[in-house]
Design a protein around this motif. Structure first.
Motif, PDB file in Angstrom:
ATOM      1  N   GLY A 136       0.790  -1.214   0.000  1.00  0.00           N
ATOM      2  CA  GLY A 136       0.000   0.000   0.000  1.00  0.00           C
ATOM      3  C   GLY A 136       0.825   1.270   0.000  1.00  0.00           C
ATOM      4  N   GLY A 137       2.150   1.135   0.071  1.00  0.00           N
ATOM      5  CA  GLY A 137       3.037   2.286   0.070  1.00  0.00           C
ATOM      6  C   GLY A 137       3.235   2.841  -1.331  1.00  0.00           C
ATOM      7  N   HIS A 138       3.883   4.011  -1.400  1.00  0.00           N
ATOM      8  CA  HIS A 138       4.022   4.710  -2.679  1.00  0.00           C
ATOM      9  C   HIS A 138       5.459   5.165  -2.931  1.00  0.00           C
ATOM     10  N   LEU A 139       5.888   4.953  -4.160  1.00  0.00           N
ATOM     11  CA  LEU A 139       7.148   5.486  -4.658  1.00  0.00           C
ATOM     12  C   LEU A 139       6.831   6.800  -5.362  1.00  0.00           C
ATOM     13  N   LEU A 140       7.492   7.889  -4.933  1.00  0.00           N
ATOM     14  CA  LEU A 140       7.198   9.235  -5.413  1.00  0.00           C
ATOM     15  C   LEU A 140       8.444   9.813  -6.081  1.00  0.00           C
ATOM     16  N   VAL A 141       8.334  10.195  -7.342  1.00  0.00           N
ATOM     17  CA  VAL A 141       9.500  10.613  -8.129  1.00  0.00           C
ATOM     18  C   VAL A 141       9.192  11.917  -8.858  1.00  0.00           C
ATOM     19  N   LEU A 142      10.098  12.879  -8.735  1.00  0.00           N
ATOM     20  CA  LEU A 142      10.031  14.116  -9.523  1.00  0.00           C
ATOM     21  C   LEU A 142      11.360  14.286 -10.233  1.00  0.00           C
ATOM     22  N   VAL A 143      11.313  14.459 -11.557  1.00  0.00           N
ATOM     23  CA  VAL A 143      12.532  14.572 -12.362  1.00  0.00           C
ATOM     24  C   VAL A 143      12.361  15.682 -13.399  1.00  0.00           C
ATOM     25  N   PRO A 144      13.476  16.222 -13.934  1.00  0.00           N
ATOM     26  CA  PRO A 144      13.384  17.213 -15.014  1.00  0.00           C
ATOM     27  C   PRO A 144      12.952  16.557 -16.318  1.00  0.00           C
ATOM     28  N   ALA A 145      12.205  17.297 -17.123  1.00  0.00           N
ATOM     29  CA  ALA A 145      11.616  16.744 -18.342  1.00  0.00           C
ATOM     30  C   ALA A 145      12.369  17.172 -19.600  1.00  0.00           C
ATOM     31  N   HIS A 146      12.319  16.272 -20.601  1.00  0.00           N
ATOM     32  CA  HIS A 146      12.689  16.539 -21.992  1.00  0.00           C
ATOM     33  C   HIS A 146      14.203  16.614 -22.214  1.00  0.00           C
ATOM     34  N   GLN A 147      14.704  15.576 -22.867  1.00  0.00           N
ATOM     35  CA  GLN A 147      16.124  15.500 -23.166  1.00  0.00           C
ATOM     36  C   GLN A 147      16.578  16.647 -24.061  1.00  0.00           C
ATOM     37  N   ALA A 156      26.451  20.584 -15.455  1.00  0.00           N
ATOM     38  CA  ALA A 156      27.212  21.119 -14.319  1.00  0.00           C
ATOM     39  C   ALA A 156      26.829  20.475 -13.003  1.00  0.00           C
ATOM     40  N   ILE A 157      25.561  20.046 -12.879  1.00  0.00           N
ATOM     41  CA  ILE A 157      25.132  19.465 -11.603  1.00  0.00           C
ATOM     42  C   ILE A 157      25.028  17.942 -11.666  1.00  0.00           C
ATOM     43  N   GLY A 158      25.593  17.340 -12.712  1.00  0.00           N
ATOM     44  CA  GLY A 158      25.746  15.895 -12.737  1.00  0.00           C
ATOM     45  C   GLY A 158      24.547  15.099 -13.188  1.00  0.00           C
ATOM     46  N   HIS A 159      23.701  15.683 -14.020  1.00  0.00           N
ATOM     47  CA  HIS A 159      22.577  14.929 -14.566  1.00  0.00           C
ATOM     48  C   HIS A 159      23.061  13.961 -15.650  1.00  0.00           C
ATOM     49  N   PHE A 160      22.549  12.740 -15.617  1.00  0.00           N
ATOM     50  CA  PHE A 160      22.802  11.804 -16.709  1.00  0.00           C
ATOM     51  C   PHE A 160      21.806  12.002 -17.848  1.00  0.00           C
ATOM     52  N   ARG A 161      20.611  12.488 -17.519  1.00  0.00           N
ATOM     53  CA  ARG A 161      19.550  12.578 -18.520  1.00  0.00           C
ATOM     54  C   ARG A 161      18.418  13.454 -17.997  1.00  0.00           C
ATOM     55  N   ARG A 162      17.503  13.827 -18.914  1.00  0.00           N
ATOM     56  CA  ARG A 162      16.197  14.348 -18.575  1.00  0.00           C
ATOM     57  C   ARG A 162      15.165  13.338 -19.087  1.00  0.00           C
ATOM     58  N   LYS A 232       8.011  21.248 -17.584  1.00  0.00           N
ATOM     59  CA  LYS A 232       9.461  21.071 -17.523  1.00  0.00           C
ATOM     60  C   LYS A 232       9.876  19.985 -16.536  1.00  0.00           C
ATOM     61  N   SER A 233       8.924  19.410 -15.798  1.00  0.00           N
ATOM     62  CA  SER A 233       9.208  18.329 -14.862  1.00  0.00           C
ATOM     63  C   SER A 233       8.196  17.210 -15.057  1.00  0.00           C
ATOM     64  N   VAL A 234       8.584  16.010 -14.647  1.00  0.00           N
ATOM     65  CA  VAL A 234       7.686  14.861 -14.682  1.00  0.00           C
ATOM     66  C   VAL A 234       7.529  14.345 -13.259  1.00  0.00           C
ATOM     67  N   LEU A 235       6.299  14.085 -12.854  1.00  0.00           N
ATOM     68  CA  LEU A 235       6.012  13.547 -11.530  1.00  0.00           C
ATOM     69  C   LEU A 235       5.349  12.187 -11.678  1.00  0.00           C
ATOM     70  N   ALA A 236       5.845  11.212 -10.912  1.00  0.00           N
ATOM     71  CA  ALA A 236       5.284   9.870 -10.934  1.00  0.00           C
ATOM     72  C   ALA A 236       4.918   9.432  -9.518  1.00  0.00           C
ATOM     73  N   VAL A 237       3.783   8.770  -9.393  1.00  0.00           N
ATOM     74  CA  VAL A 237       3.352   8.139  -8.149  1.00  0.00           C
ATOM     75  C   VAL A 237       3.064   6.692  -8.457  1.00  0.00           C
ATOM     76  N   VAL A 238       3.808   5.776  -7.809  1.00  0.00           N
ATOM     77  CA  VAL A 238       3.670   4.348  -8.071  1.00  0.00           C
ATOM     78  C   VAL A 238       3.303   3.663  -6.758  1.00  0.00           C
ATOM     79  N   GLU A 239       2.219   2.902  -6.781  1.00  0.00           N
ATOM     80  CA  GLU A 239       1.752   2.213  -5.582  1.00  0.00           C
ATOM     81  C   GLU A 239       2.202   0.761  -5.560  1.00  0.00           C
ATOM     82  N   ASN A 240       2.598   0.291  -4.399  1.00  0.00           N
ATOM     83  CA  ASN A 240       2.825  -1.133  -4.188  1.00  0.00           C
ATOM     84  C   ASN A 240       1.489  -1.738  -3.753  1.00  0.00           C
ATOM     85  N   PRO A 241       0.812  -2.471  -4.653  1.00  0.00           N
ATOM     86  CA  PRO A 241      -0.524  -2.965  -4.294  1.00  0.00           C
ATOM     87  C   PRO A 241      -0.508  -4.045  -3.224  1.00  0.00           C
TER      88      PRO A 241
END
Length: 242
Positions: A136-147, A156-162, A232-241
């Motif tokens: 029932g817990g959730h994985l919450l992710v916010l990342v920068p969008a668009h390569q 400069a801040i060490g991003h591998f990707r968008r 400019k950002s992507v937000l994901a919410v993933v539930e562990n059912p």
């Protein structure tokens, strides 16, 4: 600047965390979307100097564990906690998720805010995070969008990707139920494109404040009208059912 080597993984290359502290409207925006899932025991991976912790930990979670691999950043976070700048529920460990002891148990939420893009094997990291979720817990992710927006600032801040939504979906753990996968900050997309055209390594404080105070409040209304399909950002919410 190339992405960081594995040997540098424990040392954060960026110098923007203090600037990010001024993005209060932005933190309030994504915080309003994430806060319903921040309950019980929370694990925040890549907590930095505690800017996200201070914005999102409102005293409701019973336990909030900040995990930070960079010892220098962790020291700043520890000093902030000692000075009373964080709620009593906040704890701190120096290290990575892979090294987090099993004795810490499972969490009701595992949070990554602008962290996954710094990790070379993002899918493996998120699989480890999912394995630490209680049913029932959730994985919450916010990342920068668009390569196509990848800029000097990202390097400069060490991003591998968008990320696009599709790219982030591929990195999310199998077996999880994707509750939300959306773009945020439609007007910020224009600001990010302008910054790339200007070939800036870091934004100025004035630029951060202009974006945060002038654009984010409008994006917050406009994003809803656009169905969260632009940003400019992507937000994901993933539930562990469970």
């Amino acid at each position: 600047m190339p992405p960081p080597s594995p040997a540098d993984a424990a040392h954060y290359l960026g110098d923007e965390l203090v600037l990010a502290e001024h993005a209060t409207h932005w933190k309030a925006y994504y915080g309003a979307l994430l806060r319903p899932y921040l309950r019980g025991r929370v694990l925040e991976v890549g907590a930095g100097i505690g800017g996200t912790t201070r914005a999102l930990c409102d005293g409701r979670p019973a336990d909030w564990l900040c995990l930070e691999p960079d010892a220098a950043l962790a020291a700043q976070l520890r000093a902030r906690r000692a000075a009373g700048g964080l709620p009593p529920a906040v704890r701190l460990r120096v290290g990575t998720l892979a090294a987090l002891p099993a004795a810490e148990g499972l969490f009701d939420a595992v949070l990554y805010v602008n962290v996954v893009e710094h990790i070379e094997d993002d899918a493996a990291e998120l699989a480890r995070a999912y394995a630490r979720l209680a049913p029932g817990g959730h994985l919450l992710v916010l990342v920068p969008a668009h390569q196509w927006l990848f800029s000097r600032f990202d390097a400069a801040i060490g991003h591998f990707r968008r990320y696009s939504r599709a790219r982030l979906r591929r990195a999310l753990p199998t077996g999880g139920r994707v509750r939300r996968l959306v773009y945020l900050d439609s007007l910020g997309l224009l600001a990010a494109a302008a910054s790339k055209l200007l070939r800036q390594t870091y934004p100025t404080l004035a630029q951060v404040r202009l974006w945060d105070r002038g654009l984010v409040p409008v994006s917050r209304r406009l994003d809803r009208l656009l169905g969260y399909g632009v940003g400019k950002s992507v937000l994901a919410v993933v539930e562990n059912p469970g």
